[in-house]
Design an enzyme around this catalytic site. Structure first.
Site, short mmCIF file in Angstrom:
data_model
loop_
_atom_site.label_atom_id
_atom_site.label_comp_id
_atom_site.label_asym_id
_atom_site.label_seq_id
_atom_site.Cartn_x
_atom_site.Cartn_y
_atom_site.Cartn_z
N SER A 105 21.12 11.14 95.38
CA SER A 105 20.49 11.79 94.24
C SER A 105 21.44 11.64 93.04
CB SER A 105 20.26 13.26 94.58
OG SER A 105 19.49 13.84 93.58
N GLU A 126 19.93 4.02 81.20
CA GLU A 126 18.53 3.71 81.51
C GLU A 126 17.71 4.96 81.35
OE1 GLU A 126 18.89 2.91 85.60
OE2 GLU A 126 19.80 0.97 85.30
N LYS A 160 15.29 7.81 82.77
CA LYS A 160 15.13 8.41 84.09
C LYS A 160 13.63 8.55 84.36
CE LYS A 160 16.80 11.85 87.23
NZ LYS A 160 15.52 12.21 87.81
N ARG A 171 12.38 7.68 100.14
CA ARG A 171 13.72 8.23 100.27
C ARG A 171 13.87 9.13 101.49
NH1 ARG A 171 16.56 10.68 95.47
NH2 ARG A 171 14.50 11.55 95.09
N GLU A 209 11.66 3.47 91.16
CA GLU A 209 10.64 4.52 91.17
C GLU A 209 9.26 3.88 91.10
OE1 GLU A 209 11.76 7.99 91.07
OE2 GLU A 209 13.58 6.81 91.46
N CYS A 219 -22.98 35.51 71.09
CA CYS A 219 -24.34 35.94 70.73
C CYS A 219 -25.00 36.79 71.81
CB CYS A 219 -25.21 34.72 70.41
SG CYS A 219 -25.53 33.69 71.84
N CYS A 246 -24.35 28.07 76.97
CA CYS A 246 -24.97 29.23 76.31
C CYS A 246 -26.41 28.81 76.05
CB CYS A 246 -24.25 29.53 74.99
SG CYS A 246 -25.21 30.65 73.93
N CYS A 280 -26.83 29.76 68.67
CA CYS A 280 -25.60 30.54 68.88
C CYS A 280 -24.64 30.28 67.70
CB CYS A 280 -24.94 30.11 70.19
SG CYS A 280 -23.31 30.84 70.41
S1 IVH Z 1 20.16 5.76 89.92
C1 IVH Z 1 23.15 5.96 93.24
N1 IVH Z 1 18.57 5.38 87.88
O1 IVH Z 1 16.23 10.11 90.02
C2 IVH Z 1 22.29 6.26 92.07
N2 IVH Z 1 17.92 6.94 89.53
O2 IVH Z 1 17.18 12.81 90.41
C3 IVH Z 1 20.87 6.30 92.42
N3 IVH Z 1 15.76 7.98 89.16
O3 IVH Z 1 17.47 9.58 93.24
C4 IVH Z 1 19.97 6.66 91.38
N4 IVH Z 1 15.29 6.93 87.27
O4 IVH Z 1 15.22 8.38 92.56
C5 IVH Z 1 18.77 6.05 89.02
N5 IVH Z 1 17.21 4.91 86.05
C6 IVH Z 1 17.43 5.58 87.17
C7 IVH Z 1 16.50 6.50 87.69
C8 IVH Z 1 16.79 7.17 88.88
C9 IVH Z 1 14.86 7.80 88.17
C10 IVH Z 1 15.59 8.89 90.30
C11 IVH Z 1 16.20 8.38 91.58
C12 IVH Z 1 17.27 9.40 91.89
C13 IVH Z 1 16.71 10.62 91.23
C14 IVH Z 1 17.75 11.70 91.02
#
Ligand code: IVH
Length: 682
Positions: A81, A112, A114, A135, A172, A412, A427, A432
């Site tokens: 994570s 990048e 997220k 995962r 993702e 009404c 209605c 109305c």
């Molecule tokens: S890197 C070892 N990059 O967010 C690093 N994760 O909340 C692994 N996620 O487990 C993750 N965008 O599933 C990475 N640009 C991005 C991401 C990203 C979404 C997800 C991913 C991660 C989770 C953590």
């Protein structure tokens, strides 16, 4: 039991419950931000009281155990994570830790977006997709290979001349936001519950037992990290991403390698402004130390790497108190329930009202006055209530029972009725007062007659004071009587010089609306099933209102896009005596009843155009219209299939993506020239 211990246990229970709902049931009860806050509190307590730490604590876990419905697969390397930073100070603290860990060296960072999707690991063996795994709990996931094979954009074979023995790529899977909204609307119309958000819809689509069902969903993927590698390695993250792109794997174009903290921060701010540009939802930015050697030196904790962090934007889902459920009556008489909320800031705007769609949706959600509810706003979508937080429901609210649709119209007093087989209630009073108010507002709105100065408030004053009884009355309004009406009296002089009043502005707006072409009038009349595009086609096909209103159903049905049902609706509208009398009065008032036949030829037939940034001479709708008038199509995201990107002022990341994919771009001048000549500037 000590107080911190009690709280730690309470938090662990609650977090486990939420993890189960999120990961196993795909049906979260709380927004992500609430979950993050609970984990944050637990981590804090465990840090302050190391004696309470426990290897089984959910603070050490990633995801949830795999579902027994899919074959379990052990990941070769754990799927980790990310730690989170919620503000600049937390991000700075991470930078400090990284620099300390690297003994003062300042690394370069790859940033990048997220992506808010479902994490998947793809294993390519000798360049062929061998397995796709969710995962799960980070060590063991679920084998969803047949489903993932149906996703467009995920290659079954890498475009590499000498593919390595093994390349694991993680990313993702997401459900594009536009398609998600369309799908949810269709579900709603079919009486099915709406998905809470695109991520849950993506998770649901991926966990289908029948891959044909997955194949029907418009899923897509963005790759962002690596798993096991055999026979290949990379110096850094940016190089890894570039190799993926070359191998035809989907990589987000919105990626930047930054030399220092300031550049990282600029990327975070830029992405925040363009948060809704991509086809997926994003909840922040991931900052990664680029160099693999430095990554190894920094290492990882049990759940997350130390060399990466997620900077999270404030949530676009929030919890707030539901004060009441009321209903509105629209111009067609349709009754729509909506929630009156304790105002809450979501996605940059304060939300006090949110739709509950219809009776069935309201009952399915079962939010009740007094409940804490989850409110959501995605992009430009109308705010909506996702549902109640049952854990926070007071007992008296539980006892009060579910909300029911009122039986009488609040405006009404007439009965509210629901026809068999329909989701909507109506209605029953055609006169109305609220229907009338909504019709006037709609008639004057921008997509219809575009009468400046005649918004909701003014329409209400005009109707309440008896100056107006229907839309045709707009053209009979008398200046002296308007000036004498409380609330419409003189306003300050306009900035442009000549003193003018609100009444004169209104009258000028009304006068110029008479020049609107027929299609705008048709939209303004609110004929069922006749939206803007079809109204224009109908207006062009018949040329004049006279020809249209006397056309028979068969002739109407022959217009492209019409079909028998719509033709019947249009025919019925004009056959109705009240409507006919209203139309006669509008004609007598001097409204234009023909359309611009200025035939533009289909110079852009087959073109797919993306618009980004603002333009001086066009609103977004006008630019779109201009492309469509010439047979082209406007889409929201840039791909290899895009023919052209029109780049206005302050463009989004779409311009970068176009550059990357080699899609031609023009500025506003070039766009104007293209519309005129059908040719791109050299
Ligand atoms: S890197 C070892 N990059 O967010 C690093 N994760 O909340 C692994 N996620 O487990 C993750 N965008 O599933 C990475 N640009 C991005 C991401 C990203 C979404 C997800 C991913 C991660 C989770 C953590």
């Amino acid at each position: 039991m000590t107080e911190p211990q009690a709280r730690v246990e309470e938090l662990r229970d609650e977090i486990e419950r939420h993890r189960y709902r999120y990961f196993v049931l795909d049906d979260p009860e709380v927004p992500d931000a609430t979950f993050d806050a609970l984990v944050g509190e637990l981590l804090e307590l465990e840090r302050a009281h190391p004696e309470l730490d426990d290897p089984d604590s959910p603070s050490h876990k990633v995801g949830a155990p795999p579902s027994p419905a899919f074959a379990p697969v052990d990941h070769r390397l754990p799927m980790l994570s990310l730690d989170n930073a919620f503000d600049e100070a937390e991000l700075d603290a991470w930078f400090d830790r990284v620099e300390r860990g690297l003994e003062g060296a300042s690394p370069s960072y790859t940033c990048e977006l997220k992506v808010d999707g479902v994490a998947i690991s793809l294993s390519y063996e000798r360049g062929r997709l061998a397995r796709a795994v969710t995962r799960g709990d980070g060590r063991t996931g679920e084998d969803v290979t047949p489903n993932v094979r149906t996703i467009e954009g995920i290659p079954g074979r890498l475009a590499m001349r000498e593919p390595p023995a093994l390349l694991e790529v993680r990313g993702e899977v997401y459900y594009p936001v536009d398609a998600f909204e369309r799908m949810n609307t269709a579900r709603e119309e079919a009486g099915e519950p709406r998905f809470a958000n695109p991520r849950n819809a993506a998770a649901g689509a991926l966990r289908q037992k029948d891959p044909r069902v997955t194949a029907r969903r418009p899923l897509a993927m963005v790759c962002h990290s690596s798993g096991a590698e055999e026979g290949i390695t990379f110096a850094g993250h940016a190089a890894f991403l570039a190799a993926l792109r070359d191998a035809d794997l989907p990589v987000a174009p919105e990626t930047r390698t930054c030399a220092d903290r300031d550049e990282v921060w600029a990327f975070i701010e830029h992405s925040r402004e363009h948060r809704h540009d991509p086809a997926y939802e994003l909840d922040g930015v991931v900052v990664k130390v680029d160099d693999r050697g430095q990554q190894r030196r920094l290492g990882r904790t049990s759940r997350a790497p130390r060399w990466a962090i997620a900077f999270k934007y404030p949530p676009e889902e929030r919890q707030t108190l539901l004060h009441a459920i009321q209903v509105n009556v629209g111009r067609t008489g349709k009754v729509t329930p909506f929630a009156v909320l304790e105002p809450v800031l979501v996605a940059g705007s304060t939300i006090g009202l949110a739709t509950l769609h219809n009776e069935d949706q309201a009952r399915l959600k079962d939010a009740r006055p007094g409940d804490t509810v989850i409110v959501r706003k995605a992009g430009d979508v109308i705010p909506e209530v996702i549902g109640p937080v049952l854990a926070k429901r007071p007992w008296e609210v539980q006892d009060a029972g579910p909300w029911t649709m009122p039986t009488a119209c609040p405006f009404c007093g007439s009965p509210i009725e629901r026809l068999d087989g329909e989701a909507a209630s109506y209605c029953t009073n055609i006169d109305c007062p609220n229907r009338l108010l909504e019709s006037v507002e709609h008639f004057a709105s921008r997509g219809a007659m575009d009468i400046e100065g005649l918004g909701y408030e003014t329409a209400k004053i005009l109707l309440d004071s008896g100056l107006l009884n229907d839309v045709a009355g707009i053209y009979d309004l008398d200046r002296a009587r308007l000036l004498a009406t409380p609330g419409l009296g003189p306003k300050e002089p306009s900035k442009k010089g000549a003193p003018t009043t609100r009444v004169d502005n209104l009258l000028a707006g009304i006068e110029s609306s008479k020049k609107q072409p027929l299609e705008r009038l048709l939209v303004g009349l609110g004929i069922r099933m006749l939206g803007g595009t079809l109204a224009r086609d109908v207006a062009r096909a018949f040329g004049t209102l006279e020809a249209l209103r006397h056309a028979d159903e068969e002739t109407l049905a022959a217009v492209s896009g019409m079909g028998p049902t719509r033709a019947q609706a249009v025919h019925r509208f004009f056959a109705n005596e009240r409507n006919a009398a209203l139309v006669d009065r509008l004609v007598a008032a001097g409204l234009r009843t023909d359309t611009d036949r200025a035939e533009v030829s289909a110079t852009l037939a087959g073109w797919t155009v993306v618009l980004t940034g603002g333009m001086d001479g066009f609103t977004r709708d006008e630019a779109k219209q201009a492309v469509e008038d010439r047979g082209g199509k406007v889409t929201s995201s840039v791909s290899k299939k895009t023919s052209l990107v029109v780049v206005g002022t302050d463009p989004g990341t779409k311009a970068d993506k176009a550059a990357e994919l080699g899609v031609p771009q023009v500025d506003e001048d070039g766009f104007v020239r293209l519309l005129k000549t059908g040719e791109l500037p050299a």
